[in-house]
Design a protein around this motif. Structure first.
Motif, PDB file in Angstrom:
ATOM      1  N   MET A 176       0.824  -1.213   0.000  1.00 12.06           N
ATOM      2  CA  MET A 176       0.000   0.000   0.000  1.00 12.06           C
ATOM      3  C   MET A 176       0.858   1.264   0.000  1.00 12.06           C
ATOM      4  N   VAL A 177       1.960   1.227   0.735  1.00 12.09           N
ATOM      5  CA  VAL A 177       2.858   2.392   0.752  1.00 12.09           C
ATOM      6  C   VAL A 177       3.445   2.631  -0.632  1.00 12.09           C
ATOM      7  N   ALA A 178       3.922   1.556  -1.271  1.00 11.96           N
ATOM      8  CA  ALA A 178       4.500   1.689  -2.608  1.00 11.96           C
ATOM      9  C   ALA A 178       3.468   2.202  -3.606  1.00 11.96           C
ATOM     10  N   ALA A 179       2.238   1.679  -3.504  1.00 10.88           N
ATOM     11  CA  ALA A 179       1.178   2.135  -4.405  1.00 10.88           C
ATOM     12  C   ALA A 179       0.873   3.607  -4.180  1.00 10.88           C
ATOM     13  N   ALA A 180       0.822   4.016  -2.903  1.00 13.85           N
ATOM     14  CA  ALA A 180       0.529   5.419  -2.590  1.00 13.85           C
ATOM     15  C   ALA A 180       1.646   6.330  -3.082  1.00 13.85           C
ATOM     16  N   MET A 181       2.905   5.929  -2.885  1.00 10.15           N
ATOM     17  CA  MET A 181       4.023   6.774  -3.293  1.00 10.15           C
ATOM     18  C   MET A 181       4.151   6.839  -4.813  1.00 10.15           C
ATOM     19  N   SER A 182       3.655   5.817  -5.492  1.00  6.70           N
ATOM     20  CA  SER A 182       3.714   5.837  -6.958  1.00  6.70           C
ATOM     21  C   SER A 182       2.771   6.881  -7.552  1.00  6.70           C
ATOM     22  N   MET A 183       1.810   7.344  -6.741  1.00  8.39           N
ATOM     23  CA  MET A 183       0.832   8.315  -7.230  1.00  8.39           C
ATOM     24  C   MET A 183       1.455   9.666  -7.565  1.00  8.39           C
ATOM     25  N   GLY A 184       2.648   9.920  -7.010  1.00  9.28           N
ATOM     26  CA  GLY A 184       3.320  11.176  -7.342  1.00  9.28           C
ATOM     27  C   GLY A 184       3.549  11.328  -8.834  1.00  9.28           C
ATOM     28  N   SER A 185       3.895  10.223  -9.486  1.00 11.27           N
ATOM     29  CA  SER A 185       4.114  10.273 -10.937  1.00 11.27           C
ATOM     30  C   SER A 185       2.811  10.470 -11.693  1.00 11.27           C
ATOM     31  N   LEU A 186       1.690   9.995 -11.133  1.00 10.18           N
ATOM     32  CA  LEU A 186       0.392  10.268 -11.760  1.00 10.18           C
ATOM     33  C   LEU A 186       0.032  11.743 -11.667  1.00 10.18           C
ATOM     34  N   ILE A 187       0.373  12.358 -10.533  1.00  9.99           N
ATOM     35  CA  ILE A 187       0.170  13.801 -10.398  1.00  9.99           C
ATOM     36  C   ILE A 187       1.008  14.538 -11.440  1.00  9.99           C
ATOM     37  N   ALA A 188       2.221  14.065 -11.642  1.00 11.88           N
ATOM     38  CA  ALA A 188       3.082  14.670 -12.662  1.00 11.88           C
ATOM     39  C   ALA A 188       2.474  14.529 -14.049  1.00 11.88           C
ATOM     40  N   ILE A 189       1.882  13.366 -14.346  1.00 11.66           N
ATOM     41  CA  ILE A 189       1.234  13.161 -15.642  1.00 11.66           C
ATOM     42  C   ILE A 189       0.108  14.155 -15.837  1.00 11.66           C
ATOM     43  N   ALA A 190      -0.712  14.341 -14.809  1.00 12.72           N
ATOM     44  CA  ALA A 190      -1.837  15.287 -14.903  1.00 12.72           C
ATOM     45  C   ALA A 190      -1.335  16.693 -15.216  1.00 12.72           C
ATOM     46  N   ALA A 191      -0.273  17.107 -14.516  1.00 14.39           N
ATOM     47  CA  ALA A 191       0.292  18.440 -14.756  1.00 14.39           C
ATOM     48  C   ALA A 191       0.851  18.561 -16.169  1.00 14.39           C
ATOM     49  N   LEU A 192       1.501  17.514 -16.641  1.00 16.94           N
ATOM     50  CA  LEU A 192       2.100  17.555 -17.984  1.00 16.94           C
ATOM     51  C   LEU A 192       1.038  17.519 -19.073  1.00 16.94           C
ATOM     52  N   LEU A 193      -0.081  16.841 -18.835  1.00 17.53           N
ATOM     53  CA  LEU A 193      -1.173  16.834 -19.820  1.00 17.53           C
ATOM     54  C   LEU A 193      -1.766  18.229 -19.964  1.00 17.53           C
ATOM     55  N   VAL A 194      -1.936  18.925 -18.849  1.00 18.28           N
ATOM     56  CA  VAL A 194      -2.417  20.312 -18.920  1.00 18.28           C
ATOM     57  C   VAL A 194      -1.375  21.179 -19.619  1.00 18.28           C
ATOM     58  N   PHE A 195      -0.129  20.953 -19.293  1.00 21.31           N
ATOM     59  CA  PHE A 195       0.974  21.706 -19.903  1.00 21.31           C
ATOM     60  C   PHE A 195       1.003  21.498 -21.422  1.00 21.31           C
ATOM     61  N   ALA A 196       0.749  20.277 -21.862  1.00 20.34           N
ATOM     62  CA  ALA A 196       0.816  19.951 -23.298  1.00 20.34           C
ATOM     63  C   ALA A 196      -0.321  20.566 -24.082  1.00 20.34           C
ATOM     64  N   ARG A 197      -1.396  20.990 -23.425  1.00 22.00           N
ATOM     65  CA  ARG A 197      -2.563  21.541 -24.113  1.00 22.00           C
ATOM     66  C   ARG A 197      -2.480  23.052 -24.300  1.00 22.00           C
ATOM     67  N   ARG A 198      -1.319  23.609 -24.086  1.00 23.80           N
ATOM     68  CA  ARG A 198      -1.207  25.067 -24.221  1.00 23.80           C
ATOM     69  C   ARG A 198      -1.574  25.503 -25.630  1.00 23.80           C
TER      70      ARG A 198
END
Length: 198
Positions: A176-198
């Motif tokens: 569960m800890v590893a799964a939770a900590m892996s979510m940081g990269s999903l947050i990064a994906i969300a930010a980069l998807l918004v960034f790519a839509r400029r």
């Protein structure tokens, strides 16, 4: 002599640069949290499974070795693929690799391979973010923009081992800890998807 640097710094407050800084900082902060979980807790996790300190430390070596190879391969791929979308793909791989590190692996060989894979993909993501930050700011604000994003984002490096440690201390299992900590990269994906839509 101070007027010109001050004027350059003030450009970072313009709306287009504020947006860039926020999105890239969020991406870097999230991804570095995921990456530093492996770097700071990988050896401790292996030691807690009963392996001697020397073997536990070797897992960190494999993680760093994977990271070196990942950075080199990423730099080659940037010549053929669009940086933002390559980086998003790497972030997805990072999320999966770090989550997999905590899923029932107990043999030292399995743990070493998982750590090498996680290092391979997470370190490639960090190098990719460096490149994206340097690419997206124009010359006159590049140094200031890069420094600002790195300063904000590095908070994730400090927070990552603390958050993981608190979860372990409260009795949360490795998977569960590893799964939770892996979510940081999903947050990064969300930010980069918004960034790519400029």
């Amino acid at each position: 002599e101070d007027a010109e640097p001050a004027a350059r710094k003030s450009l970072l407050l313009e709306p287009q640069f504020v947006r860039t800084t926020v999105l890239l900082s969020v991406a870097y902060f999230g991804h570095i949290m995921t990456s530093y979980f492996i770097l700071k807790w990988g050896a401790k996790v292996v030691a807690d499974l009963g392996y001697p300190a020397g073997l536990a430390g070797s897992v960190l070596v494999w993680s760093n070795t994977g990271g070196l190879i990942g950075c080199l391969l990423f730099s080659v791929l940037t010549r053929k693929l669009r940086l933002t979308w390559l980086l998003i793909s790497v972030m997805l791989g990072s999320c999966l690799a770090v989550a997999a590190f905590g899923q029932g692996l107990t043999h030292i060989t399995q743990l070493s391979i998982a750590a090498a894979l996680a290092g391979f993909i997470t370190q490639a993501g960090i190098v990719g973010l460096y490149a994206l930050v340097m690419q997206d700011y124009p010359t006159e604000v590049r140094t200031g923009g890069f420094g600002l994003v790195m300063a904000i984002g590095r908070g994730g490096a400090a927070l990552s081992p603390i958050v993981a440690g608190l979860m372990f201390q409260s009795g949360v299992g490795l998977s569960m800890v590893a799964a939770a900590m892996s979510m940081g990269s999903l947050i990064a994906i969300a930010a980069l998807l918004v960034f790519a839509r400029r």
